[in-house]
Motif scaffolding. Structure first.
Motif, PDB file in Angstrom:
ATOM      1  N   VAL A  84      57.412   3.191  37.587  1.00  0.00           N
ATOM      2  CA  VAL A  84      57.451   1.752  37.284  1.00  0.00           C
ATOM      3  C   VAL A  84      58.492   1.011  38.141  1.00  0.00           C
ATOM      4  N   PRO A  85      59.701   1.561  38.369  1.00  0.00           N
ATOM      5  CA  PRO A  85      60.648   0.831  39.213  1.00  0.00           C
ATOM      6  C   PRO A  85      60.092   0.517  40.605  1.00  0.00           C
ATOM      7  N   THR A  86      59.255   1.395  41.153  1.00  0.00           N
ATOM      8  CA  THR A  86      58.664   1.123  42.473  1.00  0.00           C
ATOM      9  C   THR A  86      57.685  -0.050  42.384  1.00  0.00           C
ATOM     10  N   VAL A  87      56.933  -0.114  41.297  1.00  0.00           N
ATOM     11  CA  VAL A  87      55.999  -1.239  41.119  1.00  0.00           C
ATOM     12  C   VAL A  87      56.797  -2.536  40.950  1.00  0.00           C
ATOM     13  N   TRP A  88      57.841  -2.473  40.122  1.00  0.00           N
ATOM     14  CA  TRP A  88      58.676  -3.657  39.861  1.00  0.00           C
ATOM     15  C   TRP A  88      59.271  -4.186  41.176  1.00  0.00           C
ATOM     16  N   GLU A  89      59.815  -3.264  41.966  1.00  0.00           N
ATOM     17  CA  GLU A  89      60.445  -3.655  43.230  1.00  0.00           C
ATOM     18  C   GLU A  89      59.412  -4.256  44.184  1.00  0.00           C
ATOM     19  N   ALA A  90      58.208  -3.681  44.193  1.00  0.00           N
ATOM     20  CA  ALA A  90      57.147  -4.176  45.087  1.00  0.00           C
ATOM     21  C   ALA A  90      56.754  -5.605  44.724  1.00  0.00           C
ATOM     22  N   ILE A  91      56.721  -5.906  43.422  1.00  0.00           N
ATOM     23  CA  ILE A  91      56.388  -7.277  43.000  1.00  0.00           C
ATOM     24  C   ILE A  91      57.552  -8.207  43.345  1.00  0.00           C
ATOM     25  N   LYS A  92      58.761  -7.787  42.996  1.00  0.00           N
ATOM     26  CA  LYS A  92      59.950  -8.621  43.228  1.00  0.00           C
ATOM     27  C   LYS A  92      60.118  -8.964  44.714  1.00  0.00           C
ATOM     28  N   GLN A  93      59.916  -7.959  45.567  1.00  0.00           N
ATOM     29  CA  GLN A  93      60.150  -8.150  47.003  1.00  0.00           C
ATOM     30  C   GLN A  93      58.917  -8.669  47.747  1.00  0.00           C
ATOM     31  N   VAL A 111      49.758  13.274  29.933  1.00  0.00           N
ATOM     32  CA  VAL A 111      49.002  14.487  29.558  1.00  0.00           C
ATOM     33  C   VAL A 111      49.757  15.728  30.010  1.00  0.00           C
ATOM     34  N   ALA A 112      50.205  15.723  31.282  1.00  0.00           N
ATOM     35  CA  ALA A 112      50.895  16.899  31.836  1.00  0.00           C
ATOM     36  C   ALA A 112      52.138  17.237  31.008  1.00  0.00           C
ATOM     37  N   GLU A 113      52.816  16.211  30.507  1.00  0.00           N
ATOM     38  CA  GLU A 113      54.049  16.451  29.737  1.00  0.00           C
ATOM     39  C   GLU A 113      53.810  16.478  28.227  1.00  0.00           C
ATOM     40  N   LYS A 114      52.537  16.480  27.864  1.00  0.00           N
ATOM     41  CA  LYS A 114      52.140  16.610  26.445  1.00  0.00           C
ATOM     42  C   LYS A 114      52.826  15.571  25.530  1.00  0.00           C
ATOM     43  N   TRP A 115      52.743  14.305  25.933  1.00  0.00           N
ATOM     44  CA  TRP A 115      53.335  13.255  25.103  1.00  0.00           C
ATOM     45  C   TRP A 115      52.535  13.100  23.806  1.00  0.00           C
ATOM     46  N   THR A 116      53.193  12.585  22.794  1.00  0.00           N
ATOM     47  CA  THR A 116      52.486  12.152  21.589  1.00  0.00           C
ATOM     48  C   THR A 116      51.975  10.729  21.829  1.00  0.00           C
ATOM     49  N   LEU A 117      51.104  10.274  20.938  1.00  0.00           N
ATOM     50  CA  LEU A 117      50.617   8.892  21.067  1.00  0.00           C
ATOM     51  C   LEU A 117      51.762   7.893  20.859  1.00  0.00           C
ATOM     52  N   GLU A 118      52.715   8.259  19.992  1.00  0.00           N
ATOM     53  CA  GLU A 118      53.876   7.370  19.763  1.00  0.00           C
ATOM     54  C   GLU A 118      54.681   7.219  21.058  1.00  0.00           C
ATOM     55  N   ARG A 119      54.859   8.335  21.765  1.00  0.00           N
ATOM     56  CA  ARG A 119      55.620   8.279  23.027  1.00  0.00           C
ATOM     57  C   ARG A 119      54.862   7.430  24.056  1.00  0.00           C
ATOM     58  N   LEU A 120      53.546   7.646  24.125  1.00  0.00           N
ATOM     59  CA  LEU A 120      52.738   6.857  25.063  1.00  0.00           C
ATOM     60  C   LEU A 120      52.905   5.370  24.780  1.00  0.00           C
ATOM     61  N   LYS A 121      52.869   5.023  23.496  1.00  0.00           N
ATOM     62  CA  LYS A 121      53.009   3.607  23.126  1.00  0.00           C
ATOM     63  C   LYS A 121      54.387   3.077  23.548  1.00  0.00           C
ATOM     64  N   ARG A 122      55.418   3.890  23.283  1.00  0.00           N
ATOM     65  CA  ARG A 122      56.782   3.479  23.613  1.00  0.00           C
ATOM     66  C   ARG A 122      56.955   3.278  25.127  1.00  0.00           C
ATOM     67  N   GLU A 123      56.445   4.235  25.894  1.00  0.00           N
ATOM     68  CA  GLU A 123      56.609   4.170  27.353  1.00  0.00           C
ATOM     69  C   GLU A 123      55.823   2.975  27.928  1.00  0.00           C
ATOM     70  N   ALA A 124      54.620   2.761  27.391  1.00  0.00           N
ATOM     71  CA  ALA A 124      53.800   1.640  27.888  1.00  0.00           C
ATOM     72  C   ALA A 124      54.478   0.315  27.570  1.00  0.00           C
ATOM     73  N   LYS A 125      55.018   0.208  26.370  1.00  0.00           N
ATOM     74  CA  LYS A 125      55.672  -1.036  25.949  1.00  0.00           C
ATOM     75  C   LYS A 125      56.905  -1.313  26.814  1.00  0.00           C
ATOM     76  N   GLN A 126      57.653  -0.239  27.088  1.00  0.00           N
ATOM     77  CA  GLN A 126      58.836  -0.402  27.963  1.00  0.00           C
ATOM     78  C   GLN A 126      58.419  -0.897  29.349  1.00  0.00           C
ATOM     79  N   ALA A 127      57.336  -0.322  29.871  1.00  0.00           N
ATOM     80  CA  ALA A 127      56.857  -0.729  31.196  1.00  0.00           C
ATOM     81  C   ALA A 127      56.422  -2.186  31.176  1.00  0.00           C
ATOM     82  N   ILE A 128      55.711  -2.582  30.120  1.00  0.00           N
ATOM     83  CA  ILE A 128      55.235  -3.971  30.004  1.00  0.00           C
ATOM     84  C   ILE A 128      56.440  -4.918  29.999  1.00  0.00           C
ATOM     85  N   ASP A 129      57.434  -4.597  29.174  1.00  0.00           N
ATOM     86  CA  ASP A 129      58.612  -5.474  29.074  1.00  0.00           C
ATOM     87  C   ASP A 129      59.353  -5.539  30.408  1.00  0.00           C
ATOM     88  N   HIS A 130      59.460  -4.409  31.090  1.00  0.00           N
ATOM     89  CA  HIS A 130      60.195  -4.394  32.351  1.00  0.00           C
ATOM     90  C   HIS A 130      59.426  -5.144  33.447  1.00  0.00           C
TER      91      HIS A 130
END
Ligand code: MRU
Length: 355
Positions: free
Chosen positions: A39-48, A73-92
């Motif tokens: 996500v930081p690479t995407v953020w930087e690409a938009i910013k710059q 999937v590779a790291e066997k996240w739970t659905l709660e973790r997926l939701k948390r990570e997606a929400k963090q990405a959206i906010d960032h």
């Protein structure tokens, strides 16, 4: 940009794939692609402004949420973790650039699907797939919207000169653009349009990107500096000005690249029609007045040291708003994928967007 041109934004692979951006800061001299795997690479690409233009920013941000989930999937996240990570990405990602509403519109769509996906799915893979499919849908819908804008916009153009500002082609969108889509479509229909391209200080999106895209498409293009536009209009060289937008309010005030407001005033003085072309994802009906649109302020180096070469005295004070707002009363018509709004006012905007 045509179907065969390098894509400004693309997704490579499945839910564990990567976002691939054409680095627009390197154009037109180098076609370099940037693979975004976090996500930081995407953020930087938009910013710059490696990816830029209101619709393209929205599409890139939507895929950016999928970038956040690529290891789920590779790291066997739970659905709660997926939701948390997606929400963090959206906010960032929402903090990357403030003016183009397409960014927030796309992220809001992703958030809506996220809520639904974590409730409806039992497998993380299926939820990640739903998110990627939504990003792909946003991308595909933009292709269709751009072509529709092109058809409506072309109907307003006849043989002769057209002036445009900044970059509104395939680089700024999914494929054909908004204002440039109208020009490309008119050209495809056999109309003899010739485009005056404002260089678009300070980052030269017109000189670097629009001139390049028009030449690739075989549309006659003449590059001018921004300060020449008034003279070109006075000489009667243009039948219309057509630009894109980053955010359009309910009454039709339109934020676009700095310099757009001045162009609209000059066009009014010379009785030249002034058109703004944008998809419905660029409208922000929560705002009525353009005065409420947040205007991005950018680094002073963009003015004092453009492209790494210092041109102003060290220590000089600068002011560098990236956008300005064209009030509805200076806009002859708004061109959307649903049709043409003319005259431009709240009733017209509301009715067209509801259609
Ligand atoms: O700062 P930028 O390059 O992202 O600004 C882009 C513009 O102002 C475009 O005119 C606008 O986003 C419309 S893109 C179809």
């Amino acid at each position: 940009m045509t179907k065969n041109s390098p894509k400004a934004v693309a997704w490579q692979g499945e839910y564990d794939g990567a976002l691939v951006l054409l680095d627009q800061t390197e154009l037109p001299s180098t076609c370099k692609f940037l693979e975004c795997r976090d996500v930081p690479t995407v953020w930087e690409a938009i910013k710059q402004l490696r990816v830029r233009g209101a619709p393209a920013i929205g599409i890139a941000a939507a895929y950016g949420v999928s970038v956040a989930l690529r290891n789920a999937v590779a790291e066997k996240w739970t659905l709660e973790r997926l939701k948390r990570e997606a929400k963090q990405a959206i906010d960032h990602l929402a903090t990357s650039r403030p003016t183009a509403v397409n960014l927030f519109w796309a992220l809001q769509r992703m958030e809506g699907v996220l809520e639904h996906a974590v409730q409806a799915e039992t497998e993380v893979e299926a939820a990640a797939m739903r998110m990627l499919n939504e990003a792909k849908a946003i991308h595909q819908e933009d292709i269709v919207m751009c072509h529709a804008i092109g058809r409506f916009g072309a109907s307003l153009l006849k043989d002769g000169g057209v002036l445009t500002h900044c970059n509104t082609g395939g680089l700024a969108t999914s494929e054909y653009g908004t204002a440039l889509s109208a020009i490309f479509t008119a050209h495809d229909q056999g109309k003899k349009v010739e485009v005056f391209v404002d260089e678009t200080r300070p980052l030269l999106q017109g000189a670097r990107l629009t001139a390049w895209e028009l030449m690739q498409h075989g549309v006659p293009a003449t590059l001018i500096t921004d300060s020449m536009a008034a003279q070109v209009m006075r000489e009667g060289k243009v039948q219309a000005v057509i630009i894109g937008a980053d955010r359009i309010t309910a009454r039709g005030d339109a934020a676009n690249k700095i310099g757009s407001y001045g162009l609209a005033i000059v066009a009014k003085y010379h009785n030249v029609p002034f058109y703004v072309a944008a998809p419905s994802s660029t409208f922000d009906l929560k705002l009525v007045s353009g005065a409420d649109i947040p205007i991005e302020q950018r680094a002073s180096e963009e003015i004092t040291e453009p492209f790494g070469k210092r041109i102003a005295p060290v220590g000089v004070r600068t002011y560098n708003p990236a956008f300005d707002v064209v009030p509805a009363e200076l806009i002859t018509a708004l061109i959307t994928e649903k049709g043409i709004i003319q005259p431009v006012n709240q009733a017209g905007v509301t009715a067209m967007l509801a259609s």
